[in-house]
Design a protein around this motif. Sequence first.
Motif, mmCIF file in Angstrom:
data_model
loop_
_atom_site.group_PDB
_atom_site.id
_atom_site.type_symbol
_atom_site.label_atom_id
_atom_site.label_comp_id
_atom_site.label_asym_id
_atom_site.label_seq_id
_atom_site.Cartn_x
_atom_site.Cartn_y
_atom_site.Cartn_z
ATOM 1 N N TYR A 150 -63.633 77.930 -106.506
ATOM 2 C CA TYR A 150 -63.574 79.027 -105.551
ATOM 3 C C TYR A 150 -63.270 78.494 -104.152
ATOM 4 O O TYR A 150 -62.404 79.021 -103.451
ATOM 5 N N LEU A 151 -63.947 77.453 -103.747
ATOM 6 C CA LEU A 151 -63.713 76.875 -102.417
ATOM 7 C C LEU A 151 -62.329 76.234 -102.314
ATOM 8 O O LEU A 151 -61.671 76.340 -101.280
ATOM 9 N N ILE A 152 -61.897 75.597 -103.379
ATOM 10 C CA ILE A 152 -60.549 75.019 -103.378
ATOM 11 C C ILE A 152 -59.504 76.130 -103.263
ATOM 12 O O ILE A 152 -58.525 76.019 -102.519
ATOM 13 N N GLY A 153 -59.722 77.229 -103.986
ATOM 14 C CA GLY A 153 -58.814 78.369 -103.903
ATOM 15 C C GLY A 153 -58.781 78.981 -102.513
ATOM 16 O O GLY A 153 -57.720 79.372 -102.019
ATOM 17 N N LEU A 154 -59.945 79.055 -101.842
ATOM 18 C CA LEU A 154 -59.969 79.545 -100.467
ATOM 19 C C LEU A 154 -59.133 78.653 -99.556
ATOM 20 O O LEU A 154 -58.365 79.146 -98.720
ATOM 21 N N GLY A 155 -59.259 77.354 -99.735
ATOM 22 C CA GLY A 155 -58.490 76.416 -98.906
ATOM 23 C C GLY A 155 -56.989 76.550 -99.115
ATOM 24 O O GLY A 155 -56.219 76.615 -98.148
ATOM 25 N N PHE A 156 -56.578 76.625 -100.367
ATOM 26 C CA PHE A 156 -55.143 76.775 -100.646
ATOM 27 C C PHE A 156 -54.631 78.135 -100.179
ATOM 28 O O PHE A 156 -53.490 78.256 -99.730
ATOM 29 N N GLY A 157 -55.466 79.158 -100.275
ATOM 30 C CA GLY A 157 -55.073 80.482 -99.783
ATOM 31 C C GLY A 157 -54.882 80.485 -98.274
ATOM 32 O O GLY A 157 -53.975 81.142 -97.753
ATOM 33 N N ILE A 158 -55.726 79.749 -97.572
ATOM 34 C CA ILE A 158 -55.587 79.643 -96.119
ATOM 35 C C ILE A 158 -54.275 78.955 -95.762
ATOM 36 O O ILE A 158 -53.536 79.419 -94.890
ATOM 37 N N LEU A 159 -53.979 77.867 -96.439
ATOM 38 C CA LEU A 159 -52.725 77.154 -96.165
ATOM 39 C C LEU A 159 -51.508 78.030 -96.470
ATOM 40 O O LEU A 159 -50.568 78.106 -95.681
ATOM 41 N N ALA A 160 -51.550 78.702 -97.616
ATOM 42 C CA ALA A 160 -50.431 79.582 -97.977
ATOM 43 C C ALA A 160 -50.334 80.756 -96.998
ATOM 44 O O ALA A 160 -49.235 81.161 -96.608
ATOM 45 N N GLY A 161 -51.462 81.304 -96.577
ATOM 46 C CA GLY A 161 -51.467 82.412 -95.628
ATOM 47 C C GLY A 161 -50.911 82.015 -94.279
ATOM 48 O O GLY A 161 -50.173 82.781 -93.648
ATOM 49 N N LEU A 162 -51.252 80.820 -93.824
ATOM 50 C CA LEU A 162 -50.696 80.339 -92.555
ATOM 51 C C LEU A 162 -49.181 80.192 -92.646
ATOM 52 O O LEU A 162 -48.447 80.608 -91.753
ATOM 53 N N TYR A 163 -48.728 79.589 -93.735
ATOM 54 C CA TYR A 163 -47.295 79.377 -93.916
ATOM 55 C C TYR A 163 -46.553 80.707 -94.046
ATOM 56 O O TYR A 163 -45.546 80.939 -93.368
#
Length: 173
Positions: A150-163
């Motif tokens: 879940y935490l890893i998914g949040l991190g990747f979602g943040i990176l994808a959202g920024l991009y």
Amino acid sequence: MQKTIKTALLSELVILALWFYSFTFFINFQIAFLSSLLILLGSTYSYKRLVDRRVASQERPDDVDVIEKIDDPFDLYSDEITQEQGTRDETVDIKALVKEEKKRIKVQNVKNTAKSAPALLSMFRVIPYLFLILGFIALKNNALLSLMPYLIGLGFGILAGLYMGRSLFVENR
């Protein structure tokens, strides 16, 4: 726009491949990824709309030199000395000055909050936060919650959202 869609599809294909590893890992990662991605995209979009509306209404301060007013609100470093400034008593009640400044700042904070309320309460932000909360509760109630994916998914979602948010809503000049 096409680049963003390709990025979203590619990331979803990679996440779908996690299902072969473990369904629990996949579902935790997917819900967290989508939650953080949608929150960032919704926040970026709603603040972009707020800024565009303010620019369109030409809502700007009256003073041309806003930075100088912020740095020196009482005009203490001015080269010009007016008659009133030259004859006034130099003893200043610091406590009264601080109280006055606090009141002024408090009024400005309330005004700024009221002006940015539409962006804070935008459906583009509220719905993704509801998805985050309800997704977390659903995982917990179904005994599927695993914090590491879940935490890893949040991190990747943040990176994808920024991009994605940058490529969708930020104009390159």
